[in-house]
Design a protein around this motif. Structure first.
Motif, PDB file in Angstrom:
ATOM      1  N   ASP A 233       0.928  -1.211   0.014  1.00 50.42           N
ATOM      2  CA  ASP A 233       0.056   0.417  -0.325  1.00 50.42           C
ATOM      3  C   ASP A 233       1.026   1.539   0.191  1.00 50.42           C
ATOM      4  O   ASP A 233      -0.062   1.818  -0.354  1.00 50.42           O
ATOM      5  CB  ASP A 233      -1.371  -0.120   1.028  1.00 50.42           C
ATOM      6  CG  ASP A 233      -0.306  -0.005   2.453  1.00 50.42           C
ATOM      7  OD1 ASP A 233       1.608  -0.842   2.722  1.00 50.42           O
ATOM      8  OD2 ASP A 233      -1.024   0.363   3.261  1.00 50.42           O
ATOM      9  N   THR A 237       3.662   0.849  -6.402  1.00 45.61           N
ATOM     10  CA  THR A 237       3.501   1.900  -7.716  1.00 45.61           C
ATOM     11  C   THR A 237       3.611   1.706  -9.084  1.00 45.61           C
ATOM     12  O   THR A 237       3.076   2.081  -9.525  1.00 45.61           O
ATOM     13  CB  THR A 237       4.114   3.499  -6.939  1.00 45.61           C
ATOM     14  OG1 THR A 237       5.606   2.845  -7.378  1.00 45.61           O
ATOM     15  CG2 THR A 237       4.117   3.401  -6.017  1.00 45.61           C
ATOM     16  N   PRO A 239       2.910  -0.079 -12.633  1.00 41.58           N
ATOM     17  CA  PRO A 239       1.057  -1.061 -12.829  1.00 41.58           C
ATOM     18  C   PRO A 239       1.631  -2.090 -12.558  1.00 41.58           C
ATOM     19  O   PRO A 239       3.001  -3.087 -12.454  1.00 41.58           O
ATOM     20  CB  PRO A 239       1.431  -0.405 -14.573  1.00 41.58           C
ATOM     21  CG  PRO A 239       2.644   0.806 -14.301  1.00 41.58           C
ATOM     22  CD  PRO A 239       3.330   0.657 -13.564  1.00 41.58           C
ATOM     23  N   ARG A 265      -0.245   0.252  -3.541  1.00 44.07           N
ATOM     24  CA  ARG A 265      -1.004   1.222  -4.652  1.00 44.07           C
ATOM     25  C   ARG A 265      -0.774   1.855  -5.907  1.00 44.07           C
ATOM     26  O   ARG A 265      -1.049   2.499  -6.427  1.00 44.07           O
ATOM     27  CB  ARG A 265       0.644   2.164  -3.992  1.00 44.07           C
ATOM     28  CG  ARG A 265       0.240   3.699  -3.513  1.00 44.07           C
ATOM     29  CD  ARG A 265       1.193   3.903  -2.713  1.00 44.07           C
ATOM     30  NE  ARG A 265       1.226   5.323  -3.121  1.00 44.07           N
ATOM     31  CZ  ARG A 265       2.214   6.462  -2.810  1.00 44.07           C
ATOM     32  NH1 ARG A 265       3.045   6.136  -2.187  1.00 44.07           N
ATOM     33  NH2 ARG A 265       2.515   7.507  -3.008  1.00 44.07           N
ATOM     34  N   SER A 266      -0.370   0.763  -6.532  1.00 42.36           N
ATOM     35  CA  SER A 266      -0.404   1.136  -8.600  1.00 42.36           C
ATOM     36  C   SER A 266      -1.766   1.658  -8.734  1.00 42.36           C
ATOM     37  O   SER A 266      -2.631   1.537  -8.470  1.00 42.36           O
ATOM     38  CB  SER A 266      -0.293  -0.680  -8.577  1.00 42.36           C
ATOM     39  OG  SER A 266       0.000  -1.091  -8.481  1.00 42.36           O
ATOM     40  N   GLN A 267      -1.554   2.956  -8.886  1.00 45.11           N
ATOM     41  CA  GLN A 267      -2.870   3.639 -10.433  1.00 45.11           C
ATOM     42  C   GLN A 267      -3.336   2.763 -10.927  1.00 45.11           C
ATOM     43  O   GLN A 267      -4.332   2.826 -11.573  1.00 45.11           O
ATOM     44  CB  GLN A 267      -2.186   5.393 -10.404  1.00 45.11           C
ATOM     45  CG  GLN A 267      -1.663   5.679  -8.921  1.00 45.11           C
ATOM     46  CD  GLN A 267      -3.525   5.885  -8.165  1.00 45.11           C
ATOM     47  OE1 GLN A 267      -3.864   6.370  -8.681  1.00 45.11           O
ATOM     48  NE2 GLN A 267      -3.060   5.827  -7.172  1.00 45.11           N
ATOM     49  N   GLN A 268      -2.017   2.397 -11.813  1.00 49.91           N
ATOM     50  CA  GLN A 268      -2.814   1.169 -13.393  1.00 49.91           C
ATOM     51  C   GLN A 268      -2.393  -0.651 -12.488  1.00 49.91           C
ATOM     52  O   GLN A 268      -0.900  -0.162 -12.634  1.00 49.91           O
ATOM     53  CB  GLN A 268      -1.586   1.440 -13.703  1.00 49.91           C
ATOM     54  CG  GLN A 268      -2.313   3.124 -14.882  1.00 49.91           C
ATOM     55  CD  GLN A 268      -0.991   3.115 -15.799  1.00 49.91           C
ATOM     56  OE1 GLN A 268      -1.337   3.109 -17.005  1.00 49.91           O
ATOM     57  NE2 GLN A 268       0.317   4.278 -15.673  1.00 49.91           N
ATOM     58  N   LYS A 269      -3.492  -0.717 -12.566  1.00 51.97           N
ATOM     59  CA  LYS A 269      -3.784  -1.943 -11.829  1.00 51.97           C
ATOM     60  C   LYS A 269      -4.995  -3.323 -12.341  1.00 51.97           C
ATOM     61  O   LYS A 269      -5.892  -1.831 -12.813  1.00 51.97           O
ATOM     62  CB  LYS A 269      -3.646  -2.133 -10.287  1.00 51.97           C
ATOM     63  CG  LYS A 269      -4.456  -1.441  -9.857  1.00 51.97           C
ATOM     64  CD  LYS A 269      -4.075  -1.752  -8.042  1.00 51.97           C
ATOM     65  CE  LYS A 269      -5.798  -1.014  -6.894  1.00 51.97           C
ATOM     66  NZ  LYS A 269      -5.612  -0.650  -5.383  1.00 51.97           N
ATOM     67  N   HIS A 303       3.576  -0.786 -20.955  1.00 55.70           N
ATOM     68  CA  HIS A 303       3.946  -0.512 -20.005  1.00 55.70           C
ATOM     69  C   HIS A 303       5.751  -0.105 -20.199  1.00 55.70           C
ATOM     70  O   HIS A 303       6.847   0.312 -19.315  1.00 55.70           O
ATOM     71  CB  HIS A 303       3.774  -0.806 -18.310  1.00 55.70           C
ATOM     72  CG  HIS A 303       2.702  -0.158 -18.271  1.00 55.70           C
ATOM     73  ND1 HIS A 303       2.125   0.806 -18.298  1.00 55.70           N
ATOM     74  CD2 HIS A 303       1.359  -0.925 -18.309  1.00 55.70           C
ATOM     75  CE1 HIS A 303       0.739   1.003 -17.655  1.00 55.70           C
ATOM     76  NE2 HIS A 303      -0.365  -0.098 -18.199  1.00 55.70           N
TER      77      HIS A 303
END
Length: 304
Positions: A233, A237, A239, A265-269, A303
């Motif tokens: 978390d 970060t 992907p 915590r990854s914004q792109q997951k 990515h």
């Protein structure tokens, strides 16, 4: 090829794209095998080969103290050692002139997926993280037979054996699986993952000389206290593409996949549930691995 983890030689296979040209640069992926597995099984011959065919240089390695890699005593399954293997794999890749150091990803299968996540949290050279049937090995070790004191009983046994070895006793090497599917049936083993693991590792489906599913009991303590996803978390970060089978088994990769998805915590997951397929189907079965790769290849293409 081999690369170094401190003074140990780590054995690896490097899968290269068709028409490989050493004057060009390529994105690369470190591919990690399951607990007790080896590079010649799913991490290399299935996923490594498929990703190389799509333009990636893929480094599939044997864990230190396992497979064809160096280290004595054999069959140590220690999360700290396993995660350092990943960092050293990247150290090796960045010395290869045809690898683009800005485009290195990681893929892990089963316990290798948990280790891949841990490695990516503390090595920012990994730019994208993929997992297949990822298992949080520490969670699995603590649950044992699902009794409240399973972890304590395990640690007591490890402590007793370690003391015995310090006084000169021989090692105890545990084997996670029966010798054959027939023996599993004779022993009354009915759990989906245990049955399918035995069919994979103990038959021509996946059997390899170094995929022995063995562990040295006296060195298993660190795994009991390990959490593959701590602190995802805060630190994870990159992907993230998670792939799990839609038929849950007792090893827990289905719920571990969702646990990782929610903790990262990854914004792109993204998490892909491959309906109708199990943990071990995603190791070898063409229909299942093909669906996993249908998610992983576009993910890495985007990515990396």
């Amino acid at each position: 090829m081999t690369f170094k983890n401190k003074n140990l030689d780590i054995a690896a296979d490097l899968y290269l794209p068709d028409g490989f040209d050493p004057s060009r640069t390529y994105p690369a992926i470190v591919s990690a095998h399951p607990i007790g597995s080896c590079k010649e099984q799913t991490s290399g011959h299935v996923y490594g080969a498929a990703l190389a065919a799509r333009g990636y240089a893929v480094l599939a390695f044997d864990a230190a103290y396992q497979g064809a890699s160096g280290g004595e005593p054999r069959f140590i399954e220690d999360p700290g050692l396993r995660v350092e293997d990943f960092r050293c794999a990247v150290d090796h890749l960045v010395t290869l002139g045809y690898v683009d150091e800005r485009r290195i990803g990681v893929l892990g299968i089963c316990g290798g997926g948990g280790y891949a996540v841990t490695a990516a949290m503390t090595d920012r050279r990994f730019k994208a993280v993929g997992t297949v049937s990822a298992v949080n090995y520490g969670r699995m070790m603590r649950e044992g037979d699902l009794s409240p004191d399973a972890a304590i009983a395990t640690l007591d046994a490890i402590a007793e054996q370690r003391t015995a070895e310090a006084r000169g006793a021989g090692p105890v090497i545990t084997d996670a699986l029966p010798a054959s599917p027939e023996q599993a049936a004779e022993l009354g083993i009915t759990g989906l993952d245990m049955v399918e693991a035995t069919k994979y590792y103990r038959t021509s489906r996946g059997r390899q000389p170094n995929g022995l599913t063995r562990s040295l009991l006296s060195r298993m303590g660190p795994a009991v206290g390990y959490d593959a996803f701590h602190p995802a978390d805060q630190l994870l970060t990159q992907p993230l593409q998670i792939v799990v089978g839609g038929v849950p088994g007792e090893f827990g990769s289905y719920r571990d996949g969702f646990d990782l998805f929610h903790r990262a915590r990854s914004q792109q997951k993204d998490i892909l549930v491959v309906s109708g397929e199990s943990h071990y189907d995603l190791y070898w079965k063409p229909e299942a691995t093909g669906r996993a790769l249908d998610a992983l290849i576009p993910f890495y293409d985007k990515h990396l």
